[in-house]
Design an enzyme around this catalytic site. Structure first.
Site, PDB file in Angstrom:
ATOM      1  N   TRP A 105     -19.722  15.757  12.930  1.00  0.00           N
ATOM      2  CA  TRP A 105     -18.732  15.337  11.934  1.00  0.00           C
ATOM      3  C   TRP A 105     -19.139  15.925  10.582  1.00  0.00           C
ATOM      4  CZ3 TRP A 105     -17.148   9.460  12.516  1.00  0.00           C
ATOM      5  CH2 TRP A 105     -16.426   9.294  13.710  1.00  0.00           C
ATOM      6  N   THR A 156       0.874  -1.182   0.000  1.00  0.00           N
ATOM      7  CA  THR A 156       0.000   0.000   0.000  1.00  0.00           C
ATOM      8  C   THR A 156       0.898   1.214   0.000  1.00  0.00           C
ATOM      9  OG1 THR A 156       0.011   0.164   2.403  1.00  0.00           O
ATOM     10  CG2 THR A 156      -1.739  -1.139   1.408  1.00  0.00           C
ATOM     11  N   LYS A 211     -14.134  17.707  12.451  1.00  0.00           N
ATOM     12  CA  LYS A 211     -14.924  17.601  13.680  1.00  0.00           C
ATOM     13  C   LYS A 211     -15.224  18.999  14.200  1.00  0.00           C
ATOM     14  CE  LYS A 211     -12.859  13.195  13.885  1.00  0.00           C
ATOM     15  NZ  LYS A 211     -11.595  12.687  13.306  1.00  0.00           N
ATOM     16  N   GLU A 237      -5.788  -3.846   0.785  1.00  0.00           N
ATOM     17  CA  GLU A 237      -6.054  -4.876   1.799  1.00  0.00           C
ATOM     18  C   GLU A 237      -7.294  -5.705   1.477  1.00  0.00           C
ATOM     19  OE1 GLU A 237      -5.280  -1.775   2.355  1.00  0.00           O
ATOM     20  OE2 GLU A 237      -3.900  -1.544   4.057  1.00  0.00           O
TER      21      GLU A 237
END
Lengths: 547, 547
Positions: free
Chosen positions: B442, B185, B437, B329
């Site tokens: 959020w 990655t 935030k 992944e």
């Protein structure tokens, strides 16, 4: 060195969980044995499968115990598929069309602990009373209002059994090679043999068989498995359709033309699958009533080969036929007759010939077409050989049976004699034991049957060998004629001449009122050979084709 | 009790064998690094992959050894995929777009024994000479005529290496959990981490990702993976396309609009897949030149989310967009935005909003959207939670890395904050670390970026948090404008007003000449946050949105 990936097992419960979570509102529609249509969602089905698992837990079963079903394609049967297998038991589907002795043998041999049965099979159940009394329970798949009264059996009511159970249940996680389902083959000879599927084999088969070149199931389809759920798990559709989340339509007990047509039209069925006999009934009914499909676009045909004429009849009604081949031992799908892009240029006739073949290998299944010398035969579409297969959804043996001559060296011998061409298209020439061995040549009884079947006078045809002093064996055509039709030996010779080599033309014609079939609708060749042998025991034909 | 099915392993070599045997004449077309177009068949490819395996055997490698590749999408790279993995080694694809230090780290960390590289990367190879000299060989993927001369490295020539090798090789059969491929990655922070795929994970991912609701690959398609083979194995297409036997078109190094358009048209590409940046280049070129697709019907878009405008532009050209989500992944595909039948009634706008989401779970992958309390959040399409995944093609850890905080309790934490609706449609709200935030709420930077991106003046947009004394954090919009375009803070407020809640409207606007990206084209949010912090370090805004 091993990879570093999660070892999440492939389990039937993962199919159910996926359907419940992401296609919870997709519909399952069932024609019921009690009459009428039942409809609910995957979420409903999943909730009731959990009730089934909770109910089963109270019978004191052990993991791997067999639970039998004797049922048509319907929602309660589907709940059993998931409730039984998901909980770690083995769902043993029993074919109610088998003979009494076979069913009795199968239930005993499998060691079924509980039997779930549709209402329709009460007479069978009662005739099996001596065996069934040894079971923990016999449960009728209906509600209290429809419960039958039996003098000889204590019967439980399915709806009562699960009514008070919780619809919450944590599906256990276990080895994906754990036994999941059991189905007995109903061969034309010998005792039935049980194929014990694993969760792994069922999930892999569902993934492979739903792929674009095989059944092509997407979530926008409406799929109706007409092939019964006791016939090799309805070719995997009770698993593959929920896996994809498509609408599932289950036809119940009535598989006549009128019933199927109205079901397809009312529910907007786009993909269906079943055996040729059912389709002939449906198409005959439609022709007689001048009806047309408005939604159906694909019919997967298996069990036995569709005659080219059947493919044409479907095509004329706007339906594409995909011929698929399989056996109980192969879960079942191993071949499917999807064409390649290069075949787009073929004319109708050539295209039809290809579509009528058993098809090309599904990814995951390996094929070996072995000649009598044990080596692979040329891939020329002409050379014959025995078809051996291997793969993750092929049986490695039979349940509770120490030896299987068909399984050896990592391969399963299908018992079919086939050709394979360069693209992998397989054509079954014959069952190994049905091939007519004449003068050192092999004659495919099936090839001759297809030609005979194309004649307008012929309703059904069979070709078998009859002993011949000079040639070893010679083919004989046995036919059932359409009402009022006429078909003579001369007509037969005319029909076959120039379509096959002269030595392959059937030697004789026998007209009968009906042909004997196995419980699953296959021609009973052994019996037909006996009929032919008896017919010709006292006489010799006037003139031989080969004279 | 275990089932009685064959334990045939799922191996990459079984994909090659299937392609060779049953789709041997299907084409593989490659634009080459040397210039021009190369075409051959799966049978040819399989023969050369066997030569590769025979050549590798002479280097004294052990099973599981890593063999690196630094190459574009082309036929020789495909031969390496199968030759290396099929023989039991690990095919380690290296992203040549990474920074020098990252590539050096990756080759060392992986312990590559041999490196195969395209001609194009000679400068990279030479800069890595100190590392590469420790390898058994560095092989250039070309023929003798095109071999470069290097002062600092001993280079082997691929065509010479395999020329005299036999094209006969028995692919070994081993545990399907054996390591097969390795991909690092290239995260936005920290050292690259290696995901070690198994044969099982690769085969299952290819089966799942080619299914009808995901990539829908049938043998009648022509598939062009534009996404590089060093980018999570080109999303599995070098495995799934041969598995199905479809024609495969590999674009080589040139991914500009003109090159891709001519390739698609010349080869009749019907399905393609790649990241949004590439598609913008292609569509811009087509618009500038007044060109239209004649064969392309589906574009799978992943890597980062396509703006709704991109989906519309494709649709206007007759191409259906399928947004797919995944990570290194997750092999990568875990979600795909295929609609359900009930969505047919949606109007264009609503349909577009759904198609732009990351999509619904692919069968096999399980998702858990977990709130800050550790419980699943409501599936209402609004509640945010951390997205955890598990399944047979999800990494259980990283290669040669003892601990991974992202892997725990059988789940992998994707690092994404998402919503999920009742149908399973996931929308990434943000990366966990990129969410703004503000005052206990959020705010999704991505939602704001999509809105900004819809404005005609905006070429590219990023939203990041800036520290705020009162609210904790406040969002700031950073934009690159189209040539000659004008966009003020007032324009910004107008654009967002009534489209989102007032407290989500970006507090400030920063116009820049260009935005920083990672090597794989993702916005480098960390760097953008630094730019914004520096810009506002010395001043306070005149008027706050929330004042």
């Amino acid at each position: 060195m091993l990879g570093l990936m999660m070892n999440t097992p492939l389990l039937v419960s993962s199919i159910l969980r996926h359907a419940e979570n992401y296609n919870g509102d997709s519909e399952i529609v069932s024609r019921t044995v009690e009459g009428g249509t039942h409809r609910y969602s995957y979420a409903d089905m999943a909730a009731r499968a959990k009730k089934v698992a909770n109910a089963l837990a109270k019978f004191g079963l052990s993991p791997g115990d067999r639970v039998g079903t004797l049922a048509w394609n319907g929602y309660r049967h589907l709940e059993l598929y998931y409730g039984i297998s998901g909980a770690g038991y083995v769902c043993h589907t029993i074919n109610p069309r088998l003979f009494h002795d076979q069913i009795e043998f199968i239930i005993s041999h499998a060691g079924d602990q509980i039997l779930f049965s549709d209402l329709s099979f009460l007479p069978i159940l009662e005739s099996l009373a001596p065996v069934l009394k040894g079971l923990k329970a016999v449960v009728i798949l209906t509600d209290r209002a429809h419960m039958p009264v039996s003098e000889v059996l204590d019967l439980l009511c399915y709806e009562e059994l699960i009514a008070d159970e919780s619809d919450s249940y944590d599906w256990p996680e276990f080895d994906e090679n754990t036994a999941c389902a059991l189905c007995y083959t109903s061969g034309t000879s010998g005792a039935p043999k049980g194929v014990l599927y694993s969760h792994r084999s069922v999930v892999l088969h569902a993934m492979a068989s739903s792929s674009a070149d095989i059944m092509s199931i997407s979530s926008s389809e409406t799929v109706c498995p007409v092939v019964p759920m006791f016939h090799v798990n309805a070719w995997g559709m009770p698993y593959s359709v929920p896996m994809i989340g498509a609408k599932l339509v289950l036809p119940g007990a009535k598989l006549d033309g009128a019933s199927l047509f109205s079901l397809f039209e009312e529910e907007g069925v786009t993909i269906t699958a079943g055996v040729p006999t059912v389709w002939m009934g449906l198409l005959d009914w439609m022709d007689a009533h001048g009806r047309h499909f408005t939604t159906l676009k694909r019919a997967v045909i298996g069990g036995s080969a569709p005659a080219p004429a059947l493919i044409t009849r479907f095509r004329d009604k706007g339906v594409n036929v995909r011929h698929a081949w399989g056996m109980t031992e192969t879960s079942p799908i191993g071949l499917a007759s999807s064409l390649k892009p290069k075949h787009a240029v073929l004319d109708d006739e050539a295209r039809l010939m290809l579509e009528a073949k058993q098809g090309r290998p599904v990814f995951g299944m390996e094929f070996r077409i072995e000649g009598t010398d044990g080596n692979p035969v040329p891939r020329d579409g002409k050379s014959y050989g025995a078809m051996l297969v291997r793969g993750p959804w092929v049986a490695a043996g039979y349940f509770n049976t120490p030896e299987s001559p068909a399984h050896s060296g990592g391969w399963f011998d299908t018992g079919d004699v086939v050709t394979m061409d360069a693209d992998g298209f397989v054509q079954i020439v014959d069952r190994n034991k049905d091939v007519v061995k004449s003068g050192g040549e092999w004659i495919s009884s099936i090839e001759l049957e297809n030609i005979a079947q194309s004649h307008s006078a012929v309703k059904e045809a069979a070709v078998v060998a009859r002993a011949d002093a000079r040639w070893g064996e010679r083919p004989v055509l046995v036919v059932v004629l359409r009402d009022g039709a006429r078909f003579t030996r001369d007509d037969m010779v005319d029909l076959f001449t120039d379509r096959i080599s002269k030595w392959s033309i059937p030697e004789d014609l026998v007209v009968v009122d009906e042909l004997p079939h196995t419980a699953t609708g296959k021609l009973l060749k052994m019996k037909i050979r006996e009929i032919v042998a008896a017919r010709f025991a006292a006489m010799e034909p006037d003139d031989s084709i080969l004279s």
